[in-house]
Design a protein around this motif. Structure first.
Motif, mmCIF file in Angstrom:
data_model
loop_
_atom_site.group_PDB
_atom_site.id
_atom_site.type_symbol
_atom_site.label_atom_id
_atom_site.label_comp_id
_atom_site.label_asym_id
_atom_site.label_seq_id
_atom_site.Cartn_x
_atom_site.Cartn_y
_atom_site.Cartn_z
ATOM 1 N N UNK A 1 9.208 -10.724 -4.086
ATOM 2 C CA UNK A 1 10.182 -11.035 -5.139
ATOM 3 C C UNK A 1 9.642 -12.085 -6.099
ATOM 4 N N UNK A 2 8.975 -13.105 -5.570
ATOM 5 C CA UNK A 2 8.413 -14.158 -6.428
ATOM 6 C C UNK A 2 7.347 -13.601 -7.364
ATOM 7 N N UNK A 3 6.570 -12.640 -6.872
ATOM 8 C CA UNK A 3 5.523 -12.041 -7.711
ATOM 9 C C UNK A 3 6.133 -11.258 -8.878
ATOM 10 N N UNK A 4 7.337 -10.728 -8.650
ATOM 11 C CA UNK A 4 7.992 -9.915 -9.687
ATOM 12 C C UNK A 4 8.917 -10.761 -10.560
ATOM 13 N N UNK A 5 9.375 -11.906 -10.034
ATOM 14 C CA UNK A 5 10.323 -12.742 -10.770
ATOM 15 C C UNK A 5 11.764 -12.338 -10.532
ATOM 16 N N UNK A 6 12.063 -11.877 -9.313
ATOM 17 C CA UNK A 6 13.418 -11.470 -8.938
ATOM 18 C C UNK A 6 13.819 -12.219 -7.669
ATOM 19 N N UNK A 7 15.015 -11.942 -7.149
ATOM 20 C CA UNK A 7 15.486 -12.598 -5.937
ATOM 21 C C UNK A 7 15.352 -11.684 -4.723
ATOM 22 N N UNK A 8 15.205 -12.316 -3.576
ATOM 23 C CA UNK A 8 15.269 -11.618 -2.297
ATOM 24 C C UNK A 8 16.525 -12.082 -1.572
ATOM 25 N N UNK A 9 17.147 -11.179 -0.829
ATOM 26 C CA UNK A 9 18.378 -11.480 -0.098
ATOM 27 C C UNK A 9 18.261 -10.968 1.337
ATOM 28 N N UNK A 10 18.978 -11.623 2.259
ATOM 29 C CA UNK A 10 19.159 -11.012 3.574
ATOM 30 C C UNK A 10 20.647 -10.750 3.768
ATOM 31 N N UNK A 11 20.956 -9.714 4.554
ATOM 32 C CA UNK A 11 22.311 -9.159 4.584
ATOM 33 C C UNK A 11 22.819 -9.053 6.022
ATOM 34 N N UNK B 1 0.834 -1.203 0.000
ATOM 35 C CA UNK B 1 0.000 0.000 0.000
ATOM 36 C C UNK B 1 0.872 1.258 0.000
ATOM 37 N N UNK B 2 1.917 1.270 0.833
ATOM 38 C CA UNK B 2 2.813 2.435 0.904
ATOM 39 C C UNK B 2 3.550 2.643 -0.412
ATOM 40 N N UNK B 3 3.972 1.553 -1.044
ATOM 41 C CA UNK B 3 4.660 1.677 -2.334
ATOM 42 C C UNK B 3 3.712 2.228 -3.392
ATOM 43 N N UNK B 4 2.487 1.704 -3.410
ATOM 44 C CA UNK B 4 1.510 2.159 -4.391
ATOM 45 C C UNK B 4 1.173 3.645 -4.200
ATOM 46 N N UNK B 5 1.018 4.069 -2.945
ATOM 47 C CA UNK B 5 0.690 5.464 -2.657
ATOM 48 C C UNK B 5 1.805 6.410 -3.080
ATOM 49 N N UNK B 6 3.022 5.882 -3.190
ATOM 50 C CA UNK B 6 4.166 6.710 -3.590
ATOM 51 C C UNK B 6 4.630 6.402 -5.016
ATOM 52 N N UNK B 7 3.723 5.786 -5.783
ATOM 53 C CA UNK B 7 3.944 5.544 -7.215
ATOM 54 C C UNK B 7 5.189 4.720 -7.499
ATOM 55 N N UNK B 8 5.454 3.762 -6.618
ATOM 56 C CA UNK B 8 6.580 2.848 -6.835
ATOM 57 C C UNK B 8 6.009 1.519 -7.306
ATOM 58 N N UNK B 9 6.341 1.152 -8.528
ATOM 59 C CA UNK B 9 5.809 -0.065 -9.154
ATOM 60 C C UNK B 9 6.727 -1.235 -8.799
ATOM 61 N N UNK B 10 6.177 -2.280 -8.189
ATOM 62 C CA UNK B 10 7.036 -3.376 -7.727
ATOM 63 C C UNK B 10 7.706 -4.100 -8.899
ATOM 64 N N UNK B 11 7.090 -4.066 -10.080
ATOM 65 C CA UNK B 11 7.709 -4.730 -11.230
ATOM 66 C C UNK B 11 8.916 -3.959 -11.768
#
Length: 364
Positions: free
Chosen positions: A116-126, A56-66
């Motif tokens: 990440x799976x919805x977009x087709x990318x990887x997730x990492x922890x650091x 919701x926060x990403x959408x409200x700030x026009x950040x497209x997850x794809x």
């Protein structure tokens, strides 16, 4: 250019940030009320709720997850591992979803991998809080039934050490530095060529902090435990919550205490005592590095205090030059870890949490 979503859940909030390469485009702290979280029996059950809040926060700030290249997550509970950037696998998510060691940080990988799976990318922890790089001698506690845990602020300590190395035109694994994270918890680590080979456990060792006692005389603690004055849970609060500055002054905000120290000699003395203990930890770590110390680095929120950093510098500057990097840069550190992988500067690691022959949890 790479675009990274960084996720850092806390007990009542979730910090998120979006970075384009090394530039932060967006940051937000999502607050979660007690009433909202009370609906969930386990921390892991908050997964869908917190994920929806992030989207919701990403959408409200026009950040497209794809448009994302990767998701960088705060590390959660695993077995002890070396530092670095790790691929979030289904195994990691399952372990953190089912482990009895519940912590909000466990949500980061679970949420990050789903996005990440919805977009087709990887997730990492650091640089996970489970980072354990102590040398063999440092792991000895003094009793064979207790191994020193060495829990510390791995994400911020390593990020600041890397930043310092970059600022000096060198690489992290070329330097020996002592890094002090000064915050609600205090950890002082000996970084030897890219590995934290010794560090105080931030929960129960080292200098006292705004709310924690740090190391205590053990016999006195035993006597208190069996005195009948405190319950088991009260003793835990005794060392983490009611200790440190809070115990001596009834306050735990270093900014307020520093103001008080301008007219109250006792407040000044307590701040100097805390700084004295930090300096002792730095001196001890200098011996771990055989005196070969390229720099001493002070970081964390308390590093904004000129009074405290000066107290420390007066005692340790003979060891090496002291550099101050105030604040914490955890979101930036998460994003930087993902970028190192995306630019082939670092190869992502994979942690195995289940024995190959069976599907029972590895004891952490």
């Amino acid at each position: 250019m790479f675009k990274i979503l960084a996720i850092n859940p806390g007990s009542t909030s979730t910090k998120i940030g979006v970075f384009e390469d090394h530039t932060q485009l967006f940051e937000k702290v999502l607050r979660h009320s007690t009433e909202e979280l009370a609906k969930y029996e386990r921390v892991a059950d908050q997964f869908e709720f917190r994920k929806a809040e992030i989207l919701k926060a990403l959408d409200e700030n026009n950040i497209i997850i794809h448009s994302l290249s990767a998701v960088a997550c705060r590390g959660g509970v695993t077995k002890p591992i070396t530092g670095g950037t790790y691929l979030v696998t289904d195994e990691v998510c399952e372990f953190q979803r089912t482990t009895p060691y519940e912590h909000p940080a466990n949500l980061a990988a679970i949420i990050g991998k789903r996005i990440a799976d919805e977009v087709g990318i990887n997730a990492y922890f650091v640089d996970s809080p489970m980072t354990y790089e102590l040398n063999e001698l440092a792991s000895f506690s003094g009793h064979k039934e207790i191994k020193r845990p060495g829990r510390f602020h791995a994400l911020n300590q390593k990020a600041i050490a890397r930043q310092f190395a970059k600022d000096q035109g060198k690489k992290y694994d070329e330097l020996n530095v002592i890094v002090c994270h000064l915050g609600g918890g205090i950890s002082v680590g000996a970084h030897e060529k890219g590995l934290v080979v010794d560090v105080n456990d931030a929960g129960e060792e080292g200098a006292f902090t705004p709310e924690r006692t740090g190391s205590l005389p053990v016999r006195h603690v035993i006597d208190l435990c069996f005195s009948g004055k405190y319950t088991h849970s009260e003793m835990k609060k005794f060392i983490q919550g009611n200790g440190g500055l809070n115990s001596y002054l009834g306050m735990n905000d270093c900014r307020e205490i520093e103001n008080r120290a301008s007219y109250d000699p006792e407040a000044r003395k307590v701040l100097e005592a805390m700084s004295y203990q930090v300096a002792k930890e730095i001196g001890a770590n200098a011996t771990v590095l055989n005196g070969q110390v390229d720099a001493i680095i002070l970081t964390g929120g308390i590093a904004y205090s000129e009074m405290i950093t000066n107290f420390i510098k007066e005692r340790v500057s003979f060891i090496a030059d002291v550099y101050i990097y105030p604040g914490e840069k955890e979101l930036e550190a998460l994003a930087e870890g993902a970028i190192r992988v995306l630019t082939n500067e670092e190869t992502p690691k994979i942690v195995e949490l289940y024995p190959k022959e069976e599907k029972t949890l590895v004891t952490v």
